[in-house]
Design an enzyme around this catalytic site. Sequence first.
Site, PDB file in Angstrom:
ATOM      1  N   GLY A  32      30.467 -40.114 -95.863  1.00 40.70           N
ATOM      2  CA  GLY A  32      28.561 -39.938 -95.786  1.00 40.70           C
ATOM      3  C   GLY A  32      27.859 -41.057 -94.891  1.00 40.70           C
ATOM      4  O   GLY A  32      27.169 -40.444 -93.839  1.00 40.70           O
ATOM      5  N   HIS A  33      28.566 -42.539 -94.367  1.00 43.29           N
ATOM      6  CA  HIS A  33      28.594 -43.358 -93.634  1.00 43.29           C
ATOM      7  C   HIS A  33      28.531 -42.353 -92.467  1.00 43.29           C
ATOM      8  O   HIS A  33      27.516 -43.211 -91.321  1.00 43.29           O
ATOM      9  CB  HIS A  33      29.021 -44.508 -93.978  1.00 43.29           C
TER      10      HIS A  33
HETATM   11  P1  AMP Z   1      25.969 -48.327 -98.392  1.00 46.10           P
HETATM   12  O1  AMP Z   1      27.421 -48.531 -97.629  1.00 46.10           O
HETATM   13  O2  AMP Z   1      26.203 -48.144 -99.760  1.00 46.10           O
HETATM   14  O3  AMP Z   1      24.915 -49.746 -98.401  1.00 46.10           O
HETATM   15  O4  AMP Z   1      25.682 -46.857 -97.648  1.00 46.10           O
HETATM   16  C1  AMP Z   1      24.766 -47.434 -96.516  1.00 46.10           C
HETATM   17  C2  AMP Z   1      23.688 -46.121 -95.669  1.00 46.10           C
HETATM   18  O5  AMP Z   1      24.710 -44.839 -95.848  1.00 46.10           O
HETATM   19  C3  AMP Z   1      22.795 -45.912 -96.580  1.00 46.10           C
HETATM   20  O6  AMP Z   1      22.179 -45.453 -96.081  1.00 46.10           O
HETATM   21  C4  AMP Z   1      23.819 -44.868 -97.743  1.00 46.10           C
HETATM   22  O7  AMP Z   1      21.613 -44.098 -98.373  1.00 46.10           O
HETATM   23  C5  AMP Z   1      23.935 -44.194 -96.658  1.00 46.10           C
HETATM   24  N1  AMP Z   1      24.822 -43.183 -97.760  1.00 46.10           N
HETATM   25  C6  AMP Z   1      25.991 -44.387 -99.016  1.00 46.10           C
HETATM   26  N2  AMP Z   1      26.495 -42.535 -99.376  1.00 46.10           N
HETATM   27  C7  AMP Z   1      26.553 -41.623 -98.609  1.00 46.10           C
HETATM   28  C8  AMP Z   1      26.144 -40.248 -98.908  1.00 46.10           C
HETATM   29  N3  AMP Z   1      27.259 -39.630 -99.496  1.00 46.10           N
HETATM   30  N4  AMP Z   1      26.226 -39.350 -97.777  1.00 46.10           N
HETATM   31  C9  AMP Z   1      25.344 -40.009 -96.473  1.00 46.10           C
HETATM   32  N5  AMP Z   1      24.593 -41.579 -96.917  1.00 46.10           N
HETATM   33  C10 AMP Z   1      25.412 -42.007 -97.429  1.00 46.10           C
END
Ligand code: AMP
EC number: 6.3.2.1
Length: 283
Positions: free
Chosen positions: A32-33
């Site tokens: 996702g990231h």
């Molecule tokens: P985090 O590390 O959880 O703070 O996420 C960092 C960024 O990655 C944020 O903008 C999240 O929304 C995005 N993100 C996390 N998981 C996903 C996913 N499965 N699909 C798309 N973006 C994601």
Amino acid sequence: MLRTALAQLRASEGHGGATVALVPTMGALHDGHLTLVRRARAEADHVVASIFVNPKQFGVNEDLDAYPRQLAEDAAMLEAEGVALLWAPDVEAMYPSGFATNIGVAGVSDGLCGAARPGHFDGVATVACKLFNQVQPDMAFFGEKDFQQLAVIRTMARDLDLTRPHVDAIIGVPTVREADGLAMSSRNRYLTPDDRRAAAALPHAMRTAIAAIEGGDDVATALAGLQADILAAGFASVDYAELADSRSLAPLGTLGKTPARLLVAARIGNTRLIDNMAVNAPA
Ligand code: AMP
């Protein structure tokens, strides 16, 4: 250090200066990231990724200490994706002693995860504002996985002039899912194998509820059915399961003409999972 590195990136494209995209993360990177990074690379000359496990967005009983940290592995993944600069400040650098500022975005922060996690979105907004000021990106990429976070950031960026006016500089990227439909999340690694299998019921139950709502079923009945399906699949509790206006995130009792979103937060074992999907208005 950061400023010098950014100045070098900016200078790399001659007179007009290169464009820079920011991808903020808390690390423990997954596909996702990396999808955010790939989108950012497609849109900007250079990508700056940040990794910062932000204490201000965790509640007292939440998983700040347990949150997975793997900086070396993450750095290698980002380098392989062509990220120009990794910004990974430590807590003392971000919040030196005497740090006293808090940013609150009223309205969009209030319901859903904001109600379930008091102070969470103030922490998100405060750290994101700092990252914008530090990196001064032309654009920034966020996942729709955290749909309310995206709304909070969009509102803050507009209100505080963090990006250029009249430019859609906050770019939302659709949620990336595992093969069985579960939204990718750094927190999925907390799940036991049994809970991981059961967790796939969440997106499936959401799709069933969306089909019912789009087919004209009563929204409250469909949401009650959704909660029941999630609990029957082995989840311990449901924080919320709501239909909301996609922009304001105000709860919707009926499906109208404006875009709507189904948003859910539910706990399985000790892990809190969130997901959201678009709901189409009748043609
Ligand atoms: P985090 O590390 O959880 O703070 O996420 C960092 C960024 O990655 C944020 O903008 C999240 O929304 C995005 N993100 C996390 N998981 C996903 C996913 N499965 N699909 C798309 N973006 C994601």
